[in-house]
Design a protein around this motif. Structure first.
Motif, PDB file in Angstrom:
ATOM      1  N   ILE A 126      10.340  -7.780   1.416  1.00  0.00           N
ATOM      2  CA  ILE A 126       9.983  -7.135   0.221  1.00  0.00           C
ATOM      3  C   ILE A 126      10.521  -5.463   0.340  1.00  0.00           C
ATOM      4  O   ILE A 126      10.850  -5.125  -0.697  1.00  0.00           O
ATOM      5  CB  ILE A 126       8.475  -7.079   0.175  1.00  0.00           C
ATOM      6  N   GLN A 130      13.038  -3.776  -2.631  1.00  0.00           N
ATOM      7  CA  GLN A 130      12.399  -2.794  -3.322  1.00  0.00           C
ATOM      8  C   GLN A 130      13.243  -1.388  -3.051  1.00  0.00           C
ATOM      9  O   GLN A 130      13.568  -0.563  -4.004  1.00  0.00           O
ATOM     10  CB  GLN A 130      10.935  -2.443  -3.230  1.00  0.00           C
ATOM     11  N   ASN A 157       7.231   1.397  -6.515  1.00  0.00           N
ATOM     12  CA  ASN A 157       7.791  -0.187  -6.566  1.00  0.00           C
ATOM     13  C   ASN A 157       7.411  -1.115  -5.267  1.00  0.00           C
ATOM     14  O   ASN A 157       7.009  -2.375  -5.427  1.00  0.00           O
ATOM     15  CB  ASN A 157       9.369   0.016  -6.309  1.00  0.00           C
ATOM     16  N   VAL A 158       7.384  -0.368  -4.117  1.00  0.00           N
ATOM     17  CA  VAL A 158       6.898  -1.074  -2.954  1.00  0.00           C
ATOM     18  C   VAL A 158       5.241  -1.305  -3.114  1.00  0.00           C
ATOM     19  O   VAL A 158       4.871  -2.733  -2.803  1.00  0.00           O
ATOM     20  CB  VAL A 158       7.057  -0.341  -1.902  1.00  0.00           C
ATOM     21  N   GLU A 161       4.564  -4.625  -5.101  1.00  0.00           N
ATOM     22  CA  GLU A 161       4.970  -5.967  -4.848  1.00  0.00           C
ATOM     23  C   GLU A 161       4.100  -6.272  -3.292  1.00  0.00           C
ATOM     24  O   GLU A 161       3.886  -7.277  -3.321  1.00  0.00           O
ATOM     25  CB  GLU A 161       6.579  -5.784  -4.092  1.00  0.00           C
ATOM     26  N   LYS A 164       0.685  -8.110  -4.129  1.00  0.00           N
ATOM     27  CA  LYS A 164       0.965  -9.202  -4.284  1.00  0.00           C
ATOM     28  C   LYS A 164       0.497 -10.118  -3.394  1.00  0.00           C
ATOM     29  O   LYS A 164      -0.074 -11.350  -3.606  1.00  0.00           O
ATOM     30  CB  LYS A 164       2.086  -9.677  -5.188  1.00  0.00           C
TER      31      LYS A 164
END
Length: 455
Positions: A126, A130, A157-158, A161, A164
């Motif tokens: 991930i 990103q 951004n990180v 993600e 999730k």
């Protein structure tokens, strides 16, 4: 007896209480207690941080998620920036399982039972993705100069993600940024040269202002000051020459860097055009294949359908012809069978009648035949009479001299020849395969003939 029951009851109560205490689980501060099974909620698990809960036996079970921070090395290489320049961005991230209620539920669903290495591997994928995405949206000057903006974009951004899968970003460090074309190094050299030139210029201006003030304040020492000024001018000229040389070298380096940057941009633009043309070519080929498939579907498929339809119609017609021929054959067979049965019935009745006739003749077939002939004799005679009945003779003239052969006159011979033209009964019987009896031939019986011969 009563004491024994009391002891047994105490033991049972103690064991039950110990079992209840064993099922009451406390959650340490560095872990998350995950209760799964029948939780009585809409979520798949119940997460507790910094508390305790009773675990129902049979219906529930539990496990722990470790909140220990996980360091991850992300040495990103050949990342494409917004200017299409490849850069290397070595970073070090520190992540951990989040204690936010929603994030804890995500972590329980996706990370429960995984080792630290498995979680690090998932997070690394991930982070790499990103990080490349953030670099692709920023210029090299922004990445190199405005580190706060770069780190803020990476964190934004990180974080989204990682949330999730139940993780959160604790820290991120960018050690150094390098590019394969030397663009960042050229920017650093340019900034250093500019700072040096500004400092030298400031010193020279301050010296000039001091000397000018001193010359205006001390007119008596103008000559000495003039000589000093001359020396200062010489030194300043030499310094200016050095500055000019340094400036020329800086401009040369800057021009070289710009040339490399422009060349890199053109190369990347050419590659982009090449990829675009290749994509267009692939799209055209795909479109041509689709159109060809469409044409085949519009022409070949209907033709195939018509062909199969014609085959089916031909088979149907052939089947109709076969069925019609079979029906006609069955009809002919039935008709011939009926005719044969009729002929058989007639022949059977005739045979039965002949058998009865022979029986009436006391078994003598010859007598039975004579009986049949006697029965049909009027019809035979009638037939012979009918043969000459229709002869129309208007006039017959006979010249007879009264003489003839065998005592017959010409008139007798004419009548005799006329009667001979009628088929005799004997010929009719021969054509039927039978023999006319002697008494009908006008011949004596065999016995009478024998008697005559004996006499």
């Amino acid at each position: 007896m009563t004491l024994s029951l009391i002891l047994i009851l105490v033991v049972v109560l103690f064991v039950t209480f110990a079992a209840i205490l064993a099922r009451y689980k406390r959650c340490p501060s560095d872990k998350i207690l995950v209760i799964y099974g029948k939780t009585g909620r809409n979520s798949s698990a119940k997460c507790i941080h910094g508390g305790a809960s009773f675990i129902w036996p049979v219906f529930q079970s539990y496990s722990f998620l470790d909140l220990t921070p996980i360091p991850i090395e992300c040495n990103l290489t050949n990342a494409l920036s917004k200017q299409n320049i490849r850069v290397d961005v070595p970073c070090r991230f520190t992540v951990g399982i989040s204690t936010d209620p929603d994030s804890m539920t995500n972590a329980a669903e996706r990370l429960l039972g995984l080792s630290i290495d498995d979680i690090r591997s998932i997070a690394t994928d991930i982070l790499f993705g990103q990080l490349r995405l953030v670099i692709a949206t920023m210029d090299i000057e922004e990445i190199n100069a405005d580190r706060d903006k770069f780190l803020a974009n990476v964190s934004t951004n990180v974080e989204a993600e990682l949330r999730k899968i139940g993780l959160k970003l604790i820290n991120v460090n960018v050690t150094d940024i390098r590019d394969e074309s030397g663009y960042i190094e050229a920017l650093g050299k340019e900034a250093a040269a500019k700072a040096i030139n500004d400092a030298k210029k400031s010193v020279a201006e301050q010296n000039r202002y001091g000397e000018t003030g001193k010359a205006m304040a001390d007119k008596d020492t103008r000559i000495n000051v003039a000589a000093a000024d001359a020396d200062a001018v010489k030194g300043e000229n030499a310094a200016k020459v050095e500055i000019a040389n340094s400036d020329a070298l800086r401009r040369e380096k800057q021009a070289e860097a710009e040339r490399l940057a422009v060349a890199a941009e053109k190369v990347q633009a050419a590659k982009a055009l090449e990829e675009a043309y290749k994509s267009e070519r692939d799209a055209e080929l795909a479109r041509a294949e689709r159109e060809e498939a469409t044409r085949k579907a519009n022409v070949v498929v209907p033709a195939q359908i018509e062909k199969e339809k014609a085959i089916i119609e031909a088979e149907a017609q052939a089947e109709q012809i076969r069925r019609r021929a079979k029906g006609e054959a069955d009809a002919i067979y039935a008709k011939m069978d009926a005719q044969a049965r009729g002929v058989l019935e007639v022949l059977t009745k005739q045979a039965s009648g002949f058998q009865q006739l022979v029986g009436a003749a006391e078994g003598d077939a010859q007598k039975a035949v004579l009986m049949m002939i006697a029965d049909k004799l009027p019809e035979l005679v009638k037939t012979q009479v009918e043969a000459v009945k229709g002869i129309n003779i208007d006039k017959v003239t006979v010249w007879d001299g009264g003489k003839g052969e065998n005592g017959k006159t010409a008139t007798a011979n004419f009548v005799s020849g006329l009667m001979q033209s009628v088929p005799p009964l004997q010929d009719l019987f021969k054509m039927a395969g039978m023999e006319l009896p002697n008494y009908l031939k006008g011949e004596p019986k065999a016995e009478e003939q024998t008697q005559k011969e004996e006499k």
